[in-house]
Design a protein around this motif. Structure first.
Motif, PDB file in Angstrom:
ATOM      1  N   THR A 160       2.404  -1.487   3.366  1.00  0.00           N
ATOM      2  CA  THR A 160       2.311  -1.764   1.936  1.00  0.00           C
ATOM      3  C   THR A 160       3.243  -0.850   1.142  1.00  0.00           C
ATOM      4  O   THR A 160       3.984  -1.325   0.265  1.00  0.00           O
ATOM      5  N   PHE A 161       3.221   0.435   1.436  1.00  0.00           N
ATOM      6  CA  PHE A 161       4.087   1.372   0.719  1.00  0.00           C
ATOM      7  C   PHE A 161       5.555   1.087   0.998  1.00  0.00           C
ATOM      8  O   PHE A 161       6.393   1.198   0.111  1.00  0.00           O
ATOM      9  N   SER A 162       5.872   0.694   2.216  1.00  0.00           N
ATOM     10  CA  SER A 162       7.244   0.353   2.553  1.00  0.00           C
ATOM     11  C   SER A 162       7.713  -0.857   1.760  1.00  0.00           C
ATOM     12  O   SER A 162       8.837  -0.875   1.235  1.00  0.00           O
ATOM     13  N   TYR A 163       6.851  -1.871   1.657  1.00  0.00           N
ATOM     14  CA  TYR A 163       7.212  -3.079   0.908  1.00  0.00           C
ATOM     15  C   TYR A 163       7.388  -2.767  -0.569  1.00  0.00           C
ATOM     16  O   TYR A 163       8.357  -3.198  -1.200  1.00  0.00           O
ATOM     17  N   VAL A 164       6.450  -2.012  -1.147  1.00  0.00           N
ATOM     18  CA  VAL A 164       6.505  -1.707  -2.573  1.00  0.00           C
ATOM     19  C   VAL A 164       7.732  -0.842  -2.891  1.00  0.00           C
ATOM     20  O   VAL A 164       8.388  -1.049  -3.907  1.00  0.00           O
ATOM     21  N   SER A 165       8.061   0.089  -2.020  1.00  0.00           N
ATOM     22  CA  SER A 165       9.222   0.945  -2.288  1.00  0.00           C
ATOM     23  C   SER A 165      10.536   0.192  -2.141  1.00  0.00           C
ATOM     24  O   SER A 165      11.523   0.530  -2.790  1.00  0.00           O
ATOM     25  N   SER A 166      10.579  -0.840  -1.308  1.00  0.00           N
ATOM     26  CA  SER A 166      11.816  -1.607  -1.156  1.00  0.00           C
ATOM     27  C   SER A 166      11.952  -2.712  -2.203  1.00  0.00           C
ATOM     28  O   SER A 166      13.002  -3.327  -2.304  1.00  0.00           O
ATOM     29  N   HIS A 167      10.898  -2.967  -2.970  1.00  0.00           N
ATOM     30  CA  HIS A 167      10.930  -3.964  -4.055  1.00  0.00           C
ATOM     31  C   HIS A 167      10.499  -3.291  -5.355  1.00  0.00           C
ATOM     32  O   HIS A 167       9.390  -3.537  -5.853  1.00  0.00           O
ATOM     33  N   PRO A 168      11.350  -2.463  -5.931  1.00  0.00           N
ATOM     34  CA  PRO A 168      10.946  -1.711  -7.126  1.00  0.00           C
ATOM     35  C   PRO A 168      10.771  -2.571  -8.374  1.00  0.00           C
ATOM     36  O   PRO A 168      10.177  -2.122  -9.351  1.00  0.00           O
ATOM     37  N   GLU A 169      11.251  -3.814  -8.362  1.00  0.00           N
ATOM     38  CA  GLU A 169      11.111  -4.660  -9.545  1.00  0.00           C
ATOM     39  C   GLU A 169       9.672  -5.124  -9.755  1.00  0.00           C
ATOM     40  O   GLU A 169       9.345  -5.678 -10.786  1.00  0.00           O
TER      41      GLU A 169
END
Length: 135
Positions: A96-105
């Motif tokens: 989850t953190f990896s996904y959120v950090s790679s999609h900052p928009e």
């Protein structure tokens, strides 16, 4: 705040939701993700057998963890449920953190139509249900 959230998860009965999400994961896997883009298809006829299969898988997983706990010595303070559940939860949080950090928009509702989202939600529910299994 995290303590309150974990307290609610601890008290809530997540097993029916876990079985439903496991059924959905099996259905998504069987159709290659096409069921998420077109839910009204003939592939829905297999939802009942997949639901039974998901029920067997979840109950089998719980009995496996309980069997592992039963093999521990009486004076051992460990319990496999929280150990395995916490490890799975750490994995879900990492994803989850990896996904959120790679999609900052930000997050969008289109994420709900992704097969990987269904799988991560299923593993998250499996982690919470496993962490509840005590000796």
């Amino acid at each position: 705040m995290l303590t309150e959230v974990l307290g609610v998860v601890e008290k809530a009965n997540t097993r029916p939701l876990l079985i439903a999400m496991t059924t959905l994961s099996l259905l998504v896997r069987a159709t290659g993700g096409a069921i998420l883009s077109d839910p009204f298809t003939w592939a829905l006829v297999v939802i009942l057998p997949l639901g039974v299969m998901a029920y067997v898988l979840v109950i089998g997983w719980i009995y496996m963890i309980q069997g592992m706990n039963a093999r521990l010595p009486e004076n051992d303070m460990a319990s496999w449920g929280p150990i395995i559940g916490s490890s799975l939860l750490a994995f879900c949080l990492l994803l989850t953190f990896s996904y959120v950090s790679s999609h900052p928009e930000g997050l969008s509702l289109s994420l709900l139509g992704e097969p990987d989202f269904v799988y991560v939600c299923t593993v998250f529910l499996l982690a919470t249900e496993t962490a509840k299994i005590r000796r």
